[in-house]
Design a protein around this motif. Structure first.
Motif: not given
Length: 157
Positions: A134-135, A137-138, A73, A141-142
């Motif tokens: 999840v890391a 995917s988040e 991420g 967005k950022v």
């Protein structure tokens, strides 16, 4: 450029290989409402096809997953306009020709856009059939919000 977009945003990836989908997911978030003068595309990362895509643009922003050591991420930004990408340790992605190799080939051939920005998101899993973590995917967005802000800010990248 006679009404043609002068900025290309390229989301690179493979939607069937876990975190390798990061660039595609970012492009999907950026495409709706892209600023005037900006074209957003999804791409599989084939180096020669990628080079032909960016030839008509003054500025190119590439978003790709990175297959390097780091925190999943983590977002890395490189200005490849002036110097080679600062990614060590082999291929930076799951594509046959890494984005770094493609950029250096374009530079050697005199076909690098005036401004080439590369955003990478460090991935954790690239297995066939895996979902993005999840890391990542988040982080997508950022990163999409960051790129959108830069584009809306007059392209001050």
């Amino acid at each position: 450029m006679n009404g043609a977009p002068d900025t290309l945003v390229v989301g690179i990836g493979n939607g069937f290989r876990g975190d390798d989908a990061a660039g595609l997911l970012a492009a999907r978030l950026l495409a709706p409402g892209a600023p005037d003068g900006t074209r957003v595309i999804e791409h599989n990362g084939d180096g020669m096809l990628l080079m032909s895509e960016w030839q008509r643009f003054r500025r190119v922003i590439v978003i790709d997953a990175l297959h390097v050591a780091g925190n999943p991420g983590e977002i890395l930004r490189f200005d490849a306009s002036e110097k080679p990408l600062a990614i060590k340790g082999g291929h930076s992605s799951t594509h046959a020709l890494s984005i770094g190799d493609t950029i250096e080939l374009a530079r050697t051939l005199g076909e690098l856009p005036a401004q080439m920005i590369v955003y990478g998101i460090v991935g954790a899993t690239f297995e066939i059939g895996a979902a993005p973590t999840v890391a990542v995917s988040e982080a997508v967005k950022v990163l999409a919000a960051r790129v959108r802000e830069e584009l809306l800010d007059g392209g001050k990248i």
